[in-house]
Write a protein that holds these residues in place. Structure first.
Motif, PDB file in Angstrom:
ATOM      1  N   UNK A   1       4.814   1.449   1.223  1.00 35.30           N
ATOM      2  CA  UNK A   1       5.791   1.986   0.623  1.00 35.30           C
ATOM      3  C   UNK A   1       6.770   2.759   1.373  1.00 35.30           C
ATOM      4  N   UNK A   2       6.206   3.610   2.129  1.00 33.14           N
ATOM      5  CA  UNK A   2       6.811   4.670   3.308  1.00 33.14           C
ATOM      6  C   UNK A   2       7.536   3.734   4.206  1.00 33.14           C
TER       7      UNK A   2
ATOM      8  N   UNK B   1       5.199   6.782  11.580  1.00 34.51           N
ATOM      9  CA  UNK B   1       4.850   5.777  10.878  1.00 34.51           C
ATOM     10  C   UNK B   1       5.212   4.193  11.448  1.00 34.51           C
TER      11      UNK B   1
ATOM     12  N   UNK C   1       9.344  13.109   6.293  1.00 36.92           N
ATOM     13  CA  UNK C   1       8.361  11.913   6.941  1.00 36.92           C
ATOM     14  C   UNK C   1       8.778  12.037   8.557  1.00 36.92           C
TER      15      UNK C   1
ATOM     16  N   UNK D   1      14.452   9.248   4.611  1.00 37.79           N
ATOM     17  CA  UNK D   1      13.027   9.416   4.810  1.00 37.79           C
ATOM     18  C   UNK D   1      12.787  10.646   6.044  1.00 37.79           C
TER      19      UNK D   1
ATOM     20  N   UNK E   1       0.861  -1.200   0.091  1.00 33.88           N
ATOM     21  CA  UNK E   1       0.114   0.157   0.074  1.00 33.88           C
ATOM     22  C   UNK E   1       0.970   1.140  -0.046  1.00 33.88           C
ATOM     23  N   UNK E   2       0.286   2.418  -0.126  1.00 31.43           N
ATOM     24  CA  UNK E   2       0.981   3.601   0.011  1.00 31.43           C
ATOM     25  C   UNK E   2       1.884   3.728   1.250  1.00 31.43           C
ATOM     26  N   UNK E   3       1.126   3.172   2.457  1.00 32.62           N
ATOM     27  CA  UNK E   3       1.814   3.324   3.656  1.00 32.62           C
ATOM     28  C   UNK E   3       2.838   2.332   3.757  1.00 32.62           C
TER      29      UNK E   3
ATOM     30  N   UNK F   1       8.894   0.864   3.789  1.00 32.53           N
ATOM     31  CA  UNK F   1       9.911   0.299   3.217  1.00 32.53           C
ATOM     32  C   UNK F   1      11.134   1.357   2.755  1.00 32.53           C
ATOM     33  N   UNK F   2      10.615   2.543   2.632  1.00 38.28           N
ATOM     34  CA  UNK F   2      11.519   3.530   2.420  1.00 38.28           C
ATOM     35  C   UNK F   2      12.376   3.917   3.554  1.00 38.28           C
TER      36      UNK F   2
END
Lengths: 331, 256
Positions: free
Chosen positions: A196-197, A218, A213, A208, A192-194, A199-200
């Motif tokens: 992806x963050x 998160x 962020x 990040x 999901x978009x979340x 993972x980043x």
């Protein structure tokens, strides 16, 4: 916007087999799980599914967020107590009992996460361990948990007021449905978009942060989600065994789920399921033999760490066959 | 773009009396710095002069022991680093800061996700992010990365990783850009390309960069601040600074 239609898809084109193979394996697994209770002891299968979901929930944190929690028994066992109490004492229907367990586990996760999340590595693990020990003593002392006795003979009740869960087959398919739902939530969460963050953040936390962020928030989100799903597994387990016990809030339980996840392979969706299957099966078979369970699982764990550094599934994904079939591992 | 304002020097980032102690060791002391809009400001100095520490202080990755930092008129001395980034000051790192296992496109998209408010949706599919592809691809094209769109960042050459990092930074359209040795370890070709990119992006924003390549500094930087042992040794345009005998002896270590 003509630009994004030209190649809107992710670069999966390089491995065209991946989708088909994954769907085939998924269908085969679903078929096996549907047929299994007619060949194997259903209670054992249900236990296996509960622990598989627990380990998969734990992996959301270890594998996909990069946080090693040593306190996940709190959410698993805590939820079991909440569900058992709601169903037995308050006479709640099973679905609401489980929802209460999930909500309780999420709340505990929010507290534990908020305290621990700004620490890294071993400090994070130690804080979660300390907090889960505090919760253990709370469960030992609190009235509603009945100390060493636990909450016994919890009625399974009727799902949605109709389906009689005291029928083993009904209960099995309910557990299977919950397991499938839990796995679906995890899969969506990761992809999901979340996700992806997350993972980043795992790949380069400082970068990040420099992109604006607020990393701690998160991580806390992932922690609460992981706790809630562990709670889902724990609540269902309480109904399966009709029993909520101190064993499920001990630090050994927190350790066991780490073992399952590492055995199966962190950062893969299927790994923790396989790891849980292996550990639960070993425990079940060894329980009736003269071999000491902990020593055997310990030896298996050592062998895996030495031979399969990525865990069983992780090692398969990284193998030539795995890569030819189009699997990629997160780590 | 601001056609009127661009030739008027406007300070967007300033530090006053900035200092940092690590235990008893003073790494940075009494640094005053004014970074202006649409100007490239170089921070140079010998190894260990405290350039990266100053960067970490300005971006709040380190908390200063003394002094005050102002970004776009707001005091950020006690602000968290992610907040500073959201206010419009984005930094790069000395070691290339890409997300190695994400594709080039995904790297840029990660930067776009937050401003587009597509960062917290855990219930939506990954392909939701495809709506950001258009903007990401424009950035990739501007920086000559279109061919590597679907390559993993880890597989790029060193120079291209740095360019990707700049693309990711520019995705946030920051007001102030801090680049920590953007050309370190690059070949001549890449150095020229990146210098050109920096000159281009600085037309509408402030750039503060740490750089060792003095010919690049001479070529593109409007202001130069020389650090030595954590303190400012000299400040001015390149011609002034490079003529300063103290700078020559400190930086080259050869002059009388």
């Amino acid at each position: 916007m003509a630009r994004d239609t030209s190649h809107a898809d992710e670069p999966v084109a390089a491995r065209p087999m991946a989708g088909a193979v994954k769907i085939a394996l998924l269908l085969a697994a679903a078929g096996l799980l549907i047929a299994a209770p007619f060949f194997l002891y259903p209670i054992f299968l249900m236990k296996l599914l509960c622990f598989a979901l627990f380990a998969a929930a734990f992996n959301l944190l270890l594998g996909y967020t990069g946080l090693l929690s040593f306190g996940h028994a709190t959410f698993f066992g805590g939820s079991a107590y909440f569900t058992a109490h709601a169903v037995k004492v308050w006479g709640w229907p099973p679905e609401f009992g489980i929802l209460l367990g999930v909500a309780g586990a999420a709340a505990l996760g929010l507290v534990m996460g908020a305290i621990a999340i700004r620490r890294q590595g071993i400090y994070f693990a130690m804080i979660t361990l300390a907090l889960s020990q505090m919760f253990f003593f709370f469960c030992l002392q609190a009235g509603f948990t009945h100390g060493e006795d636990g909450i016994q003979s919890v009625p399974r009740g009727h799902l949605f007021g109709v389906i009689d869960l005291s029928q083993t087959t009904n209960m099995y398919f309910f557990v299977l449905a919950v397991f499938a739902l839990g796995m679906l939530v995890i899969w969506r969460f990761v992809n999901s978009p979340f996700g992806m963050i997350l993972k980043a953040i795992r790949e380069n936390e400082a970068r990040a942060i420099s992109l604006g962020y607020s990393v701690a928030e998160y991580k806390l989100g992932a922690f609460v989600m992981s706790a809630a799903l562990a709670g889902l597994a724990g609540g269902v387990k309480a109904l399966v065994f009709q029993f909520a016990t101190l064993t499920d809030v001990t630090w050994q339980m927190s350790g066991e789920v780490i073992l399952m996840t590492l055995l199966g392979g962190i950062g893969t969706l299927v790994g923790p399921v396989v790891g849980a299957g292996l550990v639960v099966t070993l425990q079940n078979y060894l329980a009736t033999s003269d071999f000491p369970v902990t020593i055997i699982t310990g030896l298996v764990f050592m062998a895996c760490v030495l031979v399969f550094r990525r865990g069983i599934v992780g090692e398969f994904y990284a193998s030539r066959l795995g890569r030819a079939l189009g699997f990629t591992s997160e780590r | 773009m601001g056609m009127v304002a661009d030739h008027e020097p406007r300070v967007v980032l300033s530090a006053r009396g900035l200092g940092k102690d690590f235990g008893g060791f003073t790494a940075v002391n009494n640094v005053n710095l004014d970074v202006q809009h649409a100007r490239i400001h170089a921070l140079i100095g010998p190894n260990g002069a405290g350039k990266t520490t100053v960067f970490n202080l300005l971006t709040k990755f380190l908390q200063p022991t003394r002094g005050q930092i102002t970004l776009l008129g707001t005091d950020i001395t006690r602000t968290r680093p992610d907040k500073v980034a959201r206010m419009g000051m984005v930094r790069s790192f000395q070691i290339s800061a890409v997300f190695p296992h994400l594709t080039v496109l995904e790297n840029v998209r990660v930067a776009l996700q937050r401003p587009a408010e597509l960062a917290v949706q855990f219930w939506r599919p990954l392909k939701t992010l495809n709506q950001l592809n258009g903007r990401a691809e424009v950035l990739l094209e501007d920086l000559g990365l279109t061919r590597w769109r679907d390559a993993r960042a880890a597989d790029l050459s060193y120079g291209r990783k740095r360019v990707l990092e700049i693309a990711t930074t520019l995705a946030l359209d920051p007001e102030v850009l801090l680049l920590d040795e953007p050309m370190a370890g690059m070949g001549q070709e890449d150095v020229r390309m990146v210098a050109e990119i920096i000159r281009e992006v600085a037309r509408h924003r402030a750039v503060l960069m740490v750089e060792h390549n003095l010919s690049v500094v001479a070529d593109i930087c409007h202001q130069v601040t020389v650090l030595q042992r954590g303190e400012i040794l000299a400040h001015g345009d390149y011609a002034t600074v490079s003529a300063d005998p103290r700078v020559r002896s400190a930086y080259m270590g050869t002059e009388d």
